[in-house]
Design a protein around this motif. Structure first.
Motif, PDB file in Angstrom:
ATOM      1  N   ASP A   7       1.203  -1.218  -0.031  1.00  0.00           N
ATOM      2  CA  ASP A   7       0.561   0.182   0.520  1.00  0.00           C
ATOM      3  C   ASP A   7       0.624   1.176   0.231  1.00  0.00           C
ATOM      4  O   ASP A   7       0.254   2.211  -0.567  1.00  0.00           O
ATOM      5  N   PHE A  21      -8.341   4.125  -4.918  1.00  0.00           N
ATOM      6  CA  PHE A  21      -8.454   2.722  -4.649  1.00  0.00           C
ATOM      7  C   PHE A  21      -9.354   2.585  -2.915  1.00  0.00           C
ATOM      8  O   PHE A  21      -9.639   1.592  -3.180  1.00  0.00           O
ATOM      9  N   HIS A  24     -12.716   3.449  -2.422  1.00  0.00           N
ATOM     10  CA  HIS A  24     -13.737   2.248  -3.190  1.00  0.00           C
ATOM     11  C   HIS A  24     -13.484   0.837  -1.783  1.00  0.00           C
ATOM     12  O   HIS A  24     -14.328   0.516  -2.186  1.00  0.00           O
ATOM     13  N   LYS A  25     -11.920   0.884  -1.841  1.00  0.00           N
ATOM     14  CA  LYS A  25     -11.684  -0.139  -1.080  1.00  0.00           C
ATOM     15  C   LYS A  25     -13.319  -0.163   1.110  1.00  0.00           C
ATOM     16  O   LYS A  25     -13.496  -0.364   1.051  1.00  0.00           O
ATOM     17  N   LYS A  26     -13.529   0.934   1.169  1.00  0.00           N
ATOM     18  CA  LYS A  26     -13.732   1.450   2.590  1.00  0.00           C
ATOM     19  C   LYS A  26     -15.316   1.436   2.126  1.00  0.00           C
ATOM     20  O   LYS A  26     -16.309   0.546   2.436  1.00  0.00           O
ATOM     21  N   GLY A  29     -15.471  -2.933   0.586  1.00  0.00           N
ATOM     22  CA  GLY A  29     -14.974  -4.091   0.356  1.00  0.00           C
ATOM     23  C   GLY A  29     -14.176  -4.520  -0.548  1.00  0.00           C
ATOM     24  O   GLY A  29     -13.444  -3.771  -1.506  1.00  0.00           O
ATOM     25  N   ASN A  30     -13.502  -5.952  -0.793  1.00  0.00           N
ATOM     26  CA  ASN A  30     -12.044  -6.697  -1.278  1.00  0.00           C
ATOM     27  C   ASN A  30     -12.868  -6.647  -2.857  1.00  0.00           C
ATOM     28  O   ASN A  30     -12.851  -8.092  -2.423  1.00  0.00           O
ATOM     29  N   THR A  31     -13.127  -5.924  -3.689  1.00  0.00           N
ATOM     30  CA  THR A  31     -14.207  -6.439  -4.559  1.00  0.00           C
ATOM     31  C   THR A  31     -12.906  -7.307  -5.800  1.00  0.00           C
ATOM     32  O   THR A  31     -13.766  -7.727  -7.013  1.00  0.00           O
ATOM     33  N   SER A  32     -11.502  -7.680  -5.263  1.00  0.00           N
ATOM     34  CA  SER A  32     -10.640  -7.677  -6.153  1.00  0.00           C
ATOM     35  C   SER A  32     -10.980  -9.672  -6.047  1.00  0.00           C
ATOM     36  O   SER A  32     -10.662 -10.242  -7.115  1.00  0.00           O
TER      37      SER A  32
END
Length: 179
Positions: A7, A21, A24-26, A29-32
């Motif tokens: 990071d 990013f 978005h993650k906050k 969540g982890n959309t990966s």
């Protein structure tokens, strides 16, 4: 912000991209873990995907149907999550521009007062420029014959007031801005 070496390196090389990013993650969540096609284009009715959310935990998602647009610019998406039926309401981007929406409160902005629940504003007790004390009632929201008051988090001055009595609101809508 950055929590590990990867990071930190990402932030140092691409600060604006990393901050987008992280936001978005906050929020999501982890959309990966989502398959790329499902992430960018969604699922068609009867499509089913498996999502490995962590070692030994897999979610099976099957898209059942999507309703026509509702009058408020939303649609209902029906799906199965590990065989259990679920419905969610989403914004229909094809009609959202024609529907007036309330702005959302930014949870990271201490000046924003957001709606704690959906309902109808029954009373606004303050006006722009008014000085209020911590714990003083700003407005009231009614839903299902119950009334909930929204109080000032601190001694402050009222900035913008975005609602009036009778305004229908959703959870998270921006009610007012305080100084």
């Amino acid at each position: 912000l950055p929590s590990n070496d990867e990071d930190v390196m990402s932030y140092l090389m691409y600060p604006a991209v990393y901050l987008d990013f992280a936001k978005h993650k906050k929020q999501y969540g982890n959309t990966s873990v989502l398959p790329t096609i499902a992430f960018f284009y969604g699922l068609n009715p009867n499509d089913e995907i498996s999502i490995d959310i962590e070692p030994g935990k897999t979610l099976v998602v099957k898209h059942l149907s999507t309703s026509q647009a509702h009058g408020d610019g939303t649609k209902t998406v029906s799906f199965e999550l590990n065989g259990q039926p679920r419905d969610i309401t989403i914004v229909d981007t094809s009609v959202a521009e024609t529907v007036r929406r309330h702005p959302k409160a930014d949870s990271d902005n201490a000046k924003h007062i957001g709606a704690p629940m959906p309902g109808k504003v029954s009373n606004v007790a303050v006006k722009k420029g008014q000085t209020v004390k911590a714990g003083e009632r700003l407005l009231s929201i009614e839903a299902m014959k119950m009334e909930t008051a929204v109080y000032s988090p601190r001694d402050t001055c009222v900035g913008e007031v975005h609602v009036s009595p009778g305004t229908i609101i959703a959870a998270g809508d921006l009610l007012m801005v305080i100084e």
